[in-house]
Design a protein around this motif. Sequence first.
Motif, mmCIF file in Angstrom:
data_model
loop_
_atom_site.group_PDB
_atom_site.id
_atom_site.type_symbol
_atom_site.label_atom_id
_atom_site.label_comp_id
_atom_site.label_asym_id
_atom_site.label_seq_id
_atom_site.Cartn_x
_atom_site.Cartn_y
_atom_site.Cartn_z
ATOM 1 N N THR A 62 0.845 -1.190 0.000
ATOM 2 C CA THR A 62 0.000 0.000 0.000
ATOM 3 C C THR A 62 0.880 1.239 0.000
ATOM 4 O O THR A 62 1.749 1.383 0.864
ATOM 5 N N ASP A 135 2.598 12.822 -4.039
ATOM 6 C CA ASP A 135 1.352 12.109 -3.748
ATOM 7 C C ASP A 135 1.210 10.823 -4.553
ATOM 8 O O ASP A 135 0.174 10.177 -4.521
ATOM 9 N N ASN A 161 -2.416 -0.975 -8.999
ATOM 10 C CA ASN A 161 -2.677 0.299 -9.657
ATOM 11 C C ASN A 161 -1.651 1.294 -9.158
ATOM 12 O O ASN A 161 -1.236 1.227 -8.001
ATOM 13 N N THR B 88 -8.640 9.597 -12.101
ATOM 14 C CA THR B 88 -8.144 9.124 -13.388
ATOM 15 C C THR B 88 -8.156 7.603 -13.333
ATOM 16 O O THR B 88 -7.647 7.011 -12.373
ATOM 17 N N TYR B 141 -7.728 1.196 -1.435
ATOM 18 C CA TYR B 141 -6.545 1.151 -0.573
ATOM 19 C C TYR B 141 -6.419 2.441 0.252
ATOM 20 O O TYR B 141 -6.453 3.538 -0.288
ATOM 21 N N ASP B 142 -6.271 2.242 1.549
ATOM 22 C CA ASP B 142 -5.877 3.290 2.498
ATOM 23 C C ASP B 142 -6.664 4.596 2.300
ATOM 24 O O ASP B 142 -6.059 5.660 2.102
ATOM 25 N N ASN B 145 -5.720 7.936 4.175
ATOM 26 C CA ASN B 145 -4.395 8.527 4.011
ATOM 27 C C ASN B 145 -4.518 9.966 3.492
ATOM 28 O O ASN B 145 -5.325 10.240 2.611
ATOM 29 N N THR B 147 -1.685 11.758 2.521
ATOM 30 C CA THR B 147 -0.442 12.080 1.801
ATOM 31 C C THR B 147 -0.518 11.678 0.334
ATOM 32 O O THR B 147 -0.105 12.433 -0.550
ATOM 33 N N PHE B 148 -1.087 10.489 0.088
ATOM 34 C CA PHE B 148 -1.060 9.928 -1.258
ATOM 35 C C PHE B 148 -2.451 9.928 -1.903
ATOM 36 O O PHE B 148 -3.473 10.035 -1.217
ATOM 37 N N VAL B 149 -2.463 9.757 -3.230
ATOM 38 C CA VAL B 149 -3.724 9.521 -3.937
ATOM 39 C C VAL B 149 -4.304 8.197 -3.463
ATOM 40 O O VAL B 149 -3.623 7.407 -2.810
ATOM 41 N N HIS B 151 -5.760 4.667 -4.467
ATOM 42 C CA HIS B 151 -5.911 3.680 -5.537
ATOM 43 C C HIS B 151 -7.124 2.779 -5.298
ATOM 44 O O HIS B 151 -7.462 2.457 -4.157
ATOM 45 N N TYR B 173 -7.225 5.917 -9.619
ATOM 46 C CA TYR B 173 -6.993 6.566 -8.333
ATOM 47 C C TYR B 173 -7.834 7.818 -8.216
ATOM 48 O O TYR B 173 -8.105 8.502 -9.216
ATOM 49 N N ASN B 175 -7.589 11.311 -7.329
ATOM 50 C CA ASN B 175 -6.412 12.180 -7.329
ATOM 51 C C ASN B 175 -6.560 13.278 -6.278
ATOM 52 O O ASN B 175 -6.562 14.470 -6.598
ATOM 53 N N THR B 177 -5.535 14.188 -1.985
ATOM 54 C CA THR B 177 -4.847 13.791 -0.757
ATOM 55 C C THR B 177 -5.784 13.874 0.445
ATOM 56 O O THR B 177 -5.399 13.466 1.538
#
Lengths: 209, 202
Positions: A62, A135, A161, B88, B141-142, B145, B147-149, B151, B173, B175, B177
């Motif tokens: 992850t 990111d 992905n 996207t 997923y997550d 979170n 910090t990240f995009v 998925h 994902y 897009n 945060t």
Amino acid sequence: MTGIISDNVGRTSGLVKSAGGGGAWTLIKTLTASSDSALSFVDGTDDVVLDSTYPIYKFVYTNAHPSQQSGDGEEFQFNLSEDTGSSYAVTKTTTFFRGRHTEADASNVAYVTDFDLAQGTGFQTLSANNSGDNDSSNSGEMWLFNPSSTVFVKHFIARSNYMMSAPGCFSPFVAGYGNTTSAVDAVQFKFSAGNIDAGTFKLYGLGDS
Amino acid sequence: MSGIIAQNSGRHTGLVKASSADGVWNLIKTYTASSDSTLSFVEGTDGVDFTAYDEYVFKFYNIHPETDDTYFQVNFRDGSTAYDATKTTTVFRNYHFEDDSGAALEYETGGDVAQGTGVQYLVQGCGNDNDMCTAGTLTLYDPSNTTFVKHFIARTNTVHASDLTMKWYVGGYCNVTAAIDGVQFSFASGNIDAGTISLYGI
């Protein structure tokens, strides 16, 4: 009085866990990346079990994030070991295809010959052209079947992905086999260059009895 | 003596189960459709919690549309009450007619999203004959979170209104945060006449 109840008689703290049964995924090990060059799951090391205990293993990663992006971006990869991590160079034959769609709306699905292996010993690409944006990340899973077998080859299937450098969405499908009848007892993940800056990697085992 | 040990003190048969552990598929919530326009899993509602696990899986089956030949779809909420997270995505599909008149594997440009905020199709052409339905999984997923995009991966199979089996492979994902705090399923036209959607945390 038997089983898990008797196992815990007299205990005033802690708990003896019941054995993982068939159909239950058992979390074996979690590794959290922090600028690591590679993350390795080695049977017998740091509580990792990767042997005949389970017939099926699953790695879930992850937000695997690269420390850098050179050119079009790094490849996220894995390899297998049959000598408890002394070397990661198991012979593999694999396939790789992916769906692709950029944020600018270019899209296709295609087989990618650059990322498959034909009896190669190098690392298998799970994703390519990874974006190094803050990111961006990879999330997905890889199944490894019966790694302890000394009769059959070792099949694996991965789906994930991730954000590619274009930028855009890549959705790869990877499958193949370690063409060895030796037991596979370690698996290593890394980027083709730079470190795994962040990310969580979990190893699960699935029982069949 | 506390917790699961205390709960089992004195028991000679049976066992009070320990709370859910890592590796277990923890059922968080099941919704059963009955002519609903949407089914929504919302943080803090009906026990839904998108902050406790790294991986969430939606299992949907017997999803039956009120309207014939329509898309089954999903969208994500990222802080407001609207299901409009920027996405996207990539989609390809395969299909095979019941009369063997055609089969293919191809990219589906009509199903992907490029930085759009609208729904993501999970499969097309869902038929509404009495025995027709859609089934599949969506992994997120997550979602908490920041910090990240975010998925997600889905695979869905349907009985197409034109009597063929069709499978969609969706990856993408959100897009953003910001945390994802809601996931909504619907058909592009008409209600979800019947069906079950379960959310698991792993």
